[in-house]
Motif scaffolding. Structure first.
Motif, PDB file in Angstrom:
ATOM      1  N   ILE A 195      -1.799  -3.471 -10.533  1.00  0.00           N
ATOM      2  CA  ILE A 195      -2.398  -4.873 -10.812  1.00  0.00           C
ATOM      3  C   ILE A 195      -2.419  -5.758  -9.824  1.00  0.00           C
ATOM      4  O   ILE A 195      -3.272  -6.321  -9.167  1.00  0.00           O
ATOM      5  N   GLY A 196      -0.895  -5.874  -9.326  1.00  0.00           N
ATOM      6  CA  GLY A 196      -0.621  -6.808  -7.972  1.00  0.00           C
ATOM      7  C   GLY A 196      -1.319  -6.384  -7.072  1.00  0.00           C
ATOM      8  O   GLY A 196      -1.424  -7.315  -6.219  1.00  0.00           O
ATOM      9  N   SER A 197      -1.219  -5.076  -6.604  1.00  0.00           N
ATOM     10  CA  SER A 197      -1.735  -4.522  -5.483  1.00  0.00           C
ATOM     11  C   SER A 197      -3.397  -5.009  -5.312  1.00  0.00           C
ATOM     12  O   SER A 197      -3.912  -5.214  -4.303  1.00  0.00           O
ATOM     13  N   ALA A 200       0.807  -1.332   0.092  1.00  0.00           N
ATOM     14  CA  ALA A 200       0.034  -0.079  -0.107  1.00  0.00           C
ATOM     15  C   ALA A 200       0.880   1.099  -0.035  1.00  0.00           C
ATOM     16  O   ALA A 200       0.760   2.358  -0.655  1.00  0.00           O
ATOM     17  N   ALA A 201       1.848   1.066   0.669  1.00  0.00           N
ATOM     18  CA  ALA A 201       2.968   2.254   0.709  1.00  0.00           C
ATOM     19  C   ALA A 201       3.461   2.522  -0.743  1.00  0.00           C
ATOM     20  O   ALA A 201       3.665   3.711  -1.187  1.00  0.00           O
ATOM     21  N   ALA A 202       4.038   1.492  -1.100  1.00  0.00           N
ATOM     22  CA  ALA A 202       4.582   1.414  -2.691  1.00  0.00           C
ATOM     23  C   ALA A 202       3.426   2.055  -3.600  1.00  0.00           C
ATOM     24  O   ALA A 202       3.868   3.027  -4.531  1.00  0.00           O
ATOM     25  N   ALA A 203       2.352   1.655  -3.499  1.00  0.00           N
ATOM     26  CA  ALA A 203       1.054   2.276  -4.466  1.00  0.00           C
ATOM     27  C   ALA A 203       1.049   3.575  -4.259  1.00  0.00           C
ATOM     28  O   ALA A 203       0.656   4.540  -4.956  1.00  0.00           O
ATOM     29  N   LEU A 204       1.016   3.978  -2.874  1.00  0.00           N
ATOM     30  CA  LEU A 204       0.985   5.587  -2.644  1.00  0.00           C
ATOM     31  C   LEU A 204       2.046   6.529  -3.141  1.00  0.00           C
ATOM     32  O   LEU A 204       2.045   7.318  -3.793  1.00  0.00           O
ATOM     33  N   HIS A 205       3.145   5.790  -3.059  1.00  0.00           N
ATOM     34  CA  HIS A 205       4.524   6.567  -3.598  1.00  0.00           C
ATOM     35  C   HIS A 205       4.337   6.503  -5.378  1.00  0.00           C
ATOM     36  O   HIS A 205       4.809   7.417  -5.864  1.00  0.00           O
ATOM     37  N   ALA A 206       3.817   5.422  -5.823  1.00  0.00           N
ATOM     38  CA  ALA A 206       3.457   5.319  -7.309  1.00  0.00           C
ATOM     39  C   ALA A 206       2.760   6.443  -7.676  1.00  0.00           C
ATOM     40  O   ALA A 206       2.710   7.159  -8.593  1.00  0.00           O
ATOM     41  N   TRP A 207       1.608   6.584  -6.871  1.00  0.00           N
ATOM     42  CA  TRP A 207       0.398   7.872  -7.201  1.00  0.00           C
ATOM     43  C   TRP A 207       1.325   9.237  -7.019  1.00  0.00           C
ATOM     44  O   TRP A 207       0.895  10.049  -7.929  1.00  0.00           O
ATOM     45  N   LEU A 208       2.010   9.450  -6.083  1.00  0.00           N
ATOM     46  CA  LEU A 208       2.659  10.616  -6.063  1.00  0.00           C
ATOM     47  C   LEU A 208       3.705  10.795  -7.280  1.00  0.00           C
ATOM     48  O   LEU A 208       3.689  11.934  -7.487  1.00  0.00           O
ATOM     49  N   MET A 209       4.219   9.794  -7.503  1.00  0.00           N
ATOM     50  CA  MET A 209       5.311   9.857  -8.552  1.00  0.00           C
ATOM     51  C   MET A 209       4.593  10.230  -9.849  1.00  0.00           C
ATOM     52  O   MET A 209       5.121  11.116 -10.626  1.00  0.00           O
ATOM     53  N   MET A 210       3.326   9.450 -10.014  1.00  0.00           N
ATOM     54  CA  MET A 210       2.639  10.031 -11.374  1.00  0.00           C
ATOM     55  C   MET A 210       2.198  11.524 -11.193  1.00  0.00           C
ATOM     56  O   MET A 210       1.997  12.213 -12.034  1.00  0.00           O
ATOM     57  N   LEU A 227      11.032   9.657  -5.188  1.00  0.00           N
ATOM     58  CA  LEU A 227       9.815   8.649  -5.081  1.00  0.00           C
ATOM     59  C   LEU A 227       9.940   7.446  -5.741  1.00  0.00           C
ATOM     60  O   LEU A 227       9.463   6.410  -5.364  1.00  0.00           O
ATOM     61  N   GLU A 228      10.374   7.356  -7.046  1.00  0.00           N
ATOM     62  CA  GLU A 228      10.660   6.267  -7.929  1.00  0.00           C
ATOM     63  C   GLU A 228      11.375   5.072  -6.857  1.00  0.00           C
ATOM     64  O   GLU A 228      11.042   3.799  -6.776  1.00  0.00           O
ATOM     65  N   ARG A 229      12.456   5.511  -6.207  1.00  0.00           N
ATOM     66  CA  ARG A 229      13.399   4.909  -5.810  1.00  0.00           C
ATOM     67  C   ARG A 229      12.591   4.216  -4.356  1.00  0.00           C
ATOM     68  O   ARG A 229      12.913   2.939  -3.947  1.00  0.00           O
ATOM     69  N   LEU A 230      11.855   5.003  -3.706  1.00  0.00           N
ATOM     70  CA  LEU A 230      11.262   4.745  -2.692  1.00  0.00           C
ATOM     71  C   LEU A 230      10.154   3.586  -2.701  1.00  0.00           C
ATOM     72  O   LEU A 230       9.804   2.799  -2.184  1.00  0.00           O
ATOM     73  N   THR A 231       9.521   3.751  -4.046  1.00  0.00           N
ATOM     74  CA  THR A 231       8.326   3.003  -4.627  1.00  0.00           C
ATOM     75  C   THR A 231       8.990   1.455  -4.710  1.00  0.00           C
ATOM     76  O   THR A 231       8.166   0.694  -4.169  1.00  0.00           O
ATOM     77  N   PHE A 232       9.961   1.370  -5.208  1.00  0.00           N
ATOM     78  CA  PHE A 232      10.524  -0.066  -5.431  1.00  0.00           C
ATOM     79  C   PHE A 232      11.149  -0.427  -4.292  1.00  0.00           C
ATOM     80  O   PHE A 232      11.079  -1.709  -4.011  1.00  0.00           O
ATOM     81  N   ARG A 233      11.699   0.272  -3.202  1.00  0.00           N
ATOM     82  CA  ARG A 233      12.337  -0.235  -2.025  1.00  0.00           C
ATOM     83  C   ARG A 233      10.984  -0.863  -1.247  1.00  0.00           C
ATOM     84  O   ARG A 233      10.740  -1.998  -0.583  1.00  0.00           O
ATOM     85  N   PHE A 234       9.668   0.100  -1.056  1.00  0.00           N
ATOM     86  CA  PHE A 234       8.558  -0.492  -0.387  1.00  0.00           C
ATOM     87  C   PHE A 234       8.084  -1.979  -1.038  1.00  0.00           C
ATOM     88  O   PHE A 234       7.624  -2.739  -0.501  1.00  0.00           O
ATOM     89  N   ALA A 235       8.179  -1.662  -2.370  1.00  0.00           N
ATOM     90  CA  ALA A 235       7.626  -3.027  -3.318  1.00  0.00           C
ATOM     91  C   ALA A 235       8.433  -4.180  -2.972  1.00  0.00           C
ATOM     92  O   ALA A 235       8.058  -5.613  -3.005  1.00  0.00           O
ATOM     93  N   GLY A 236       9.805  -4.065  -2.996  1.00  0.00           N
ATOM     94  CA  GLY A 236      10.656  -4.906  -2.717  1.00  0.00           C
ATOM     95  C   GLY A 236      10.558  -5.638  -1.447  1.00  0.00           C
ATOM     96  O   GLY A 236      10.610  -6.921  -1.153  1.00  0.00           O
TER      97      GLY A 236
END
Length: 265
Positions: A241-243, A137-147, A168-177
């Motif tokens: 999609i994964g989320s 959910a945190a990754a999805a939030l950061h992805a939204w902010l990134m967009m 933001l991109e780096r944080l998104t993938f760190r949370f996803a990982g």
């Protein structure tokens, strides 16, 4: 079957948390920065009490809505930590609205009563699953902010997220990982030790199928990121999609059981 109802104490805590969240959610543009932060902290604290009461109170309950409530609380916790490192991060009004919605939803649909665990490891298994929910959910939030930042750059507007696009991109993938690691542990434990955890062999039900599908999507996302350099809108779409699949795995299946079929299994 009649749906369970929250206890008066749980309802009072939920309403208090929602009221505190409503302050920064509704008045974000009119409040000063310190006042909005204080209101969000109060909401976060009372939200934690509401979750604790639901899990440890007189009649502990859990279901799809409490799972979403815990997920939102974890995202707010991540935000609180991040704002210490990145004070310019701006997502307070959206997170306050998310916290308000989920805490009220959990009060309306507290879920099924919790029974004595078959295994002492079962709470750890649940904790891993909910933690993976929170990280994705945190990754999805950061992805939204990134967009939002990318859209602002395309339209030559002032970026509204408060952080650079690459950060933001780096944080998104760190949370996803991190979420992928916890999801993997949850799936392995559930599939290999289901009989010890739940007293029955692993079943390929809707929850398991959606969980495995979400794992495959997230694995593809991380592989695409590190092998082929996926980024931007393509990576964000795969993350969403994964989320969504992960959301359907527990919260979606429990929603159907508790609300549509009115079964408390």
């Amino acid at each position: 079957m009649i749906l369970a109802s929250a206890s008066p104490a749980a309802m009072a805590l939920s309403v208090a948390a929602a009221a505190a969240y409503a302050v920064p959610a509704a008045g974000a543009r009119r409040l000063s920065e310190p006042a909005a932060r204080r209101a969000l902290k109060v909401g976060w604290g009372v939200h934690a009490l509401a979750i604790a009461w639901g899990l440890l109170g007189e009649t502990p309950h859990f279901g799809f809505a409490p799972a979403l409530s815990v997920t939102a609380w974890l995202v707010l916790t991540v935000y609180a930590v991040e704002t210490q490192l990145f004070p310019q991060l701006q997502a307070r009004w959206a997170l306050a609205g998310l916290g308000m919605a989920t805490v009220l939803l959990a009060a309306a649909f507290p879920g099924a009563p919790l029974h004595v665990s078959v295994s002492p490891w079962l709470p750890l298994h649940w904790a891993l699953g909910i933690a993976s929910y929170g990280l994705f959910a945190a990754a999805a939030l950061h992805a939204w902010l990134m967009m939002r930042v990318e859209h602002s750059m395309r339209t030559a507007a002032t970026p509204q997220a408060g952080l650079p696009l690459l950060t933001l991109e780096r944080l998104t993938f760190r949370f996803a990982g991190a979420g992928f690691v916890l999801l993997s542990l949850t799936l392995v434990a559930g599939l290999l030790f289901s009989e010890r955890l739940y007293g029955q062999p692993a079943r390929w039900d809707h929850k398991t199928v959606f969980s495995v599908l979400s794992w495959v999507v997230f694995a593809g996302l991380l592989l695409g990121r590190y092998r082929f350099g996926w980024r931007g809108r393509k990576a964000v779409r795969v993350l969403y999609i994964g989320s969504l699949l992960l959301l359907l795995a527990y919260a979606g299946s429990r929603f159907v059981l508790e609300v549509i079929l009115r079964r408390m299994e």
